[in-house]
Design a protein around this motif. Structure first.
Motif, PDB file in Angstrom:
ATOM      1  N   ALA A 188     -11.051  17.543  39.424  1.00 49.18           N
ATOM      2  CA  ALA A 188     -10.500  16.190  39.429  1.00 49.18           C
ATOM      3  C   ALA A 188     -10.192  15.726  40.850  1.00 49.18           C
ATOM      4  N   GLU A 189      -9.634  16.616  41.669  1.00 47.09           N
ATOM      5  CA  GLU A 189      -9.340  16.249  43.059  1.00 47.09           C
ATOM      6  C   GLU A 189     -10.623  15.952  43.827  1.00 47.09           C
ATOM      7  N   LEU A 190     -11.666  16.727  43.572  1.00 49.09           N
ATOM      8  CA  LEU A 190     -12.933  16.548  44.263  1.00 49.09           C
ATOM      9  C   LEU A 190     -13.590  15.223  43.900  1.00 49.09           C
ATOM     10  N   GLY A 197     -14.852  13.107  48.862  1.00 44.26           N
ATOM     11  CA  GLY A 197     -15.539  12.997  50.138  1.00 44.26           C
ATOM     12  C   GLY A 197     -15.472  14.250  50.979  1.00 44.26           C
ATOM     13  N   SER A 198     -14.755  15.277  50.515  1.00 40.68           N
ATOM     14  CA  SER A 198     -14.627  16.541  51.243  1.00 40.68           C
ATOM     15  C   SER A 198     -15.404  17.636  50.516  1.00 40.68           C
ATOM     16  N   ASP A 199     -16.321  18.278  51.206  1.00 36.67           N
ATOM     17  CA  ASP A 199     -17.103  19.349  50.588  1.00 36.67           C
ATOM     18  C   ASP A 199     -16.338  20.663  50.524  1.00 36.67           C
ATOM     19  N   ALA A 213      -7.360  26.939  43.764  1.00 36.24           N
ATOM     20  CA  ALA A 213      -8.789  26.832  43.470  1.00 36.24           C
ATOM     21  C   ALA A 213      -9.516  26.579  44.778  1.00 36.24           C
ATOM     22  N   VAL A 214     -10.717  27.130  44.884  1.00 37.60           N
ATOM     23  CA  VAL A 214     -11.500  27.052  46.112  1.00 37.60           C
ATOM     24  C   VAL A 214     -12.776  26.259  45.851  1.00 37.60           C
ATOM     25  N   VAL A 215     -13.016  25.249  46.677  1.00 37.58           N
ATOM     26  CA  VAL A 215     -14.254  24.471  46.624  1.00 37.58           C
ATOM     27  C   VAL A 215     -14.908  24.561  48.001  1.00 37.58           C
ATOM     28  N   LEU A 216     -16.131  25.061  48.054  1.00 39.52           N
ATOM     29  CA  LEU A 216     -16.882  25.183  49.296  1.00 39.52           C
ATOM     30  C   LEU A 216     -18.270  24.590  49.093  1.00 39.52           C
ATOM     31  N   GLY A 217     -18.708  23.787  50.048  1.00 33.86           N
ATOM     32  CA  GLY A 217     -20.015  23.157  49.913  1.00 33.86           C
ATOM     33  C   GLY A 217     -20.095  22.244  48.716  1.00 33.86           C
ATOM     34  N   GLY A 218     -18.956  21.677  48.322  1.00 30.96           N
ATOM     35  CA  GLY A 218     -18.932  20.771  47.177  1.00 30.96           C
ATOM     36  C   GLY A 218     -18.988  21.459  45.835  1.00 30.96           C
ATOM     37  N   ARG A 219     -18.898  22.791  45.820  1.00 32.67           N
ATOM     38  CA  ARG A 219     -18.991  23.540  44.567  1.00 32.67           C
ATOM     39  C   ARG A 219     -17.762  24.410  44.353  1.00 32.67           C
ATOM     40  N   ALA A 271      -6.826  31.153  57.176  1.00 32.28           N
ATOM     41  CA  ALA A 271      -7.291  32.272  57.980  1.00 32.28           C
ATOM     42  C   ALA A 271      -8.620  32.834  57.485  1.00 32.28           C
ATOM     43  N   LEU A 272      -8.813  32.865  56.163  1.00 32.31           N
ATOM     44  CA  LEU A 272     -10.007  33.473  55.595  1.00 32.31           C
ATOM     45  C   LEU A 272     -11.174  32.500  55.450  1.00 32.31           C
ATOM     46  N   LEU A 273     -10.873  31.239  55.102  1.00 32.91           N
ATOM     47  CA  LEU A 273     -11.933  30.299  54.758  1.00 32.91           C
ATOM     48  C   LEU A 273     -12.085  29.130  55.717  1.00 32.91           C
ATOM     49  N   ASP A 274     -11.022  28.789  56.462  1.00 29.88           N
ATOM     50  CA  ASP A 274     -11.039  27.616  57.329  1.00 29.88           C
ATOM     51  C   ASP A 274     -11.579  26.395  56.586  1.00 29.88           C
ATOM     52  N   PRO A 275     -10.935  25.999  55.469  1.00 30.49           N
ATOM     53  CA  PRO A 275     -11.491  24.923  54.630  1.00 30.49           C
ATOM     54  C   PRO A 275     -11.341  23.527  55.230  1.00 30.49           C
TER      55      PRO A 275
END
Length: 338
Positions: A188-190, A197-199, A213-219, A271-275
């Protein structure tokens, strides 16, 4: 390199037109030609195909203020399919029903009491009000096994166990998908919230429980065991993070101390993902507003040079339910639209 067959080209063009009607609402044939770049005969053919398939219909006319014949407006057949989003919490089950355009057409809530699968089935049917459902997506706490789509960890929802989803699926006779509730809130946030607008982003969640929850590359990233984002298990300052942010504990914290504890969890992801973006969601963090986000931001930046924006959720209402509906709509549209 393979070239598209005529059938594949038609399918691609049809889906392109259907997606435009979803995004923009009713359109005329000339508008579809302009937006797709397709020729007049191609658009005429696809309109005829989609009408015969019961996917679009004439919804009105365009150009009443000019001379000459008016152009027909074509729109989606909204009741072509319906979906259900379900949010299972410790105290109640909430359901939203939407048509294929995403318009909400029904809802219901029921307190937890008795057989869980019977209750879930009953509240879904109550919300649907006799409408046939195409897809049901259920959000609930805990790890969801990616291999079989069933719960694989204990939760504090009374009666929740492996097999509940399968039982509901059998009772309803339609596809029923289970997803972690924070993952659905992230969807929902995505799509409609603070991460639009943030991948890349992480949703930190503080509501009935503690999670992320983790979203990377829009997924959405679930992990091999469905445990990506389960920050509650992390040990911080000698205790599990979930225990440091329990509802009773949080109520006794000042704003500065709450921000400090949230920042420690946020920093782990930075530190781990730099989102680049951390969204604060769930009732407790949402109520903290921009002031809490600013305090968390200051403390995260003290720990890491990585550029990280901290935002509060902008999804109004139940983010889990809205993520469940969006997910169910994606699945249904792929089945119905091709």
């Amino acid at each position: 390199m393979k070239t598209a067959t005529p059938a594949m080209a038609r399918a691609i063009n049809d889906r392109l037109a259907l997606d435009l009607l979803l995004e923009r609402g009713p359109l005329t044939a000339p508008q579809l030609r302009a937006l797709t770049g397709l020729s007049r005969p191609t658009v005429s053919d696809l309109i005829e195909r989609l009408r015969e398939a019961g996917l679009i219909e004439v919804t009105g006319e365009y150009g009443e203020d000019r001379r000459g014949p008016n152009a027909r407006l074509y729109g989606l057949v909204a009741d072509r399919a319906h979906v259900a989003g379900v949010d299972v919490r410790r105290a109640a089950v909430h359901v939203t029903i939407a048509d294929i355009t995403g318009q909400v057409v029904g809802s219901a809530t029921c307190k937890l009491d008795g057989s869980l699968e019977t209750l879930i089935e009953g509240v879904i049917l109550e919300a649907a009000g006799g409408l046939a459902l195409d897809t049901v997506v259920i959000g609930a706490p805990g790890l969801v096994d990616p291999r079989d789509g069933d719960v694989m960890s204990q939760t504090d929802v009374p009666g929740w166990r492996r097999g509940v989803v399968g039982s509901v699926r059998q009772r309803l006779g339609v596809p029923v998908v289970l997803e972690n509730e924070v993952n659905l809130a992230a969807i929902a946030e995505l799509r409609i919230g603070a991460a639009r607008g943030s991948d890349d982003f992480v949703l930190l969640w503080l509501d009935d429980g503690v999670g992320a929850a983790v979203v990377l590359g829009g997924r959405l990233r679930r992990g091999v065991s469905g445990g990506a984002g389960e920050i509650g298990f992390l040990e911080v300052d000698g205790a599990r993070y979930c225990y440091q942010l329990e509802a009773g504990v949080v109520r006794g914290l000042g704003r500065a101390e709450l921000a400090e504890r949230i920042a420690k969890g946020a920093f782990a992801f930075v530190a781990l993902l730099d989102p680049g973006l951390i969204v604060l969601g769930g009732k407790t963090l949402h109520e903290g507003g921009d002031e809490l986000a600013m305090l968390v931001s200051e403390r995260v930046h003290e720990r890491s040079p990585a550029q990280t924006e901290i935002r509060v959720s902008t999804v109004t209402g139940n983010a889990v339910l809205q993520g469940a509906v969006l997910t169910a709509l994606d699945l249904t549209r792929d089945r119905v639209f091709g």
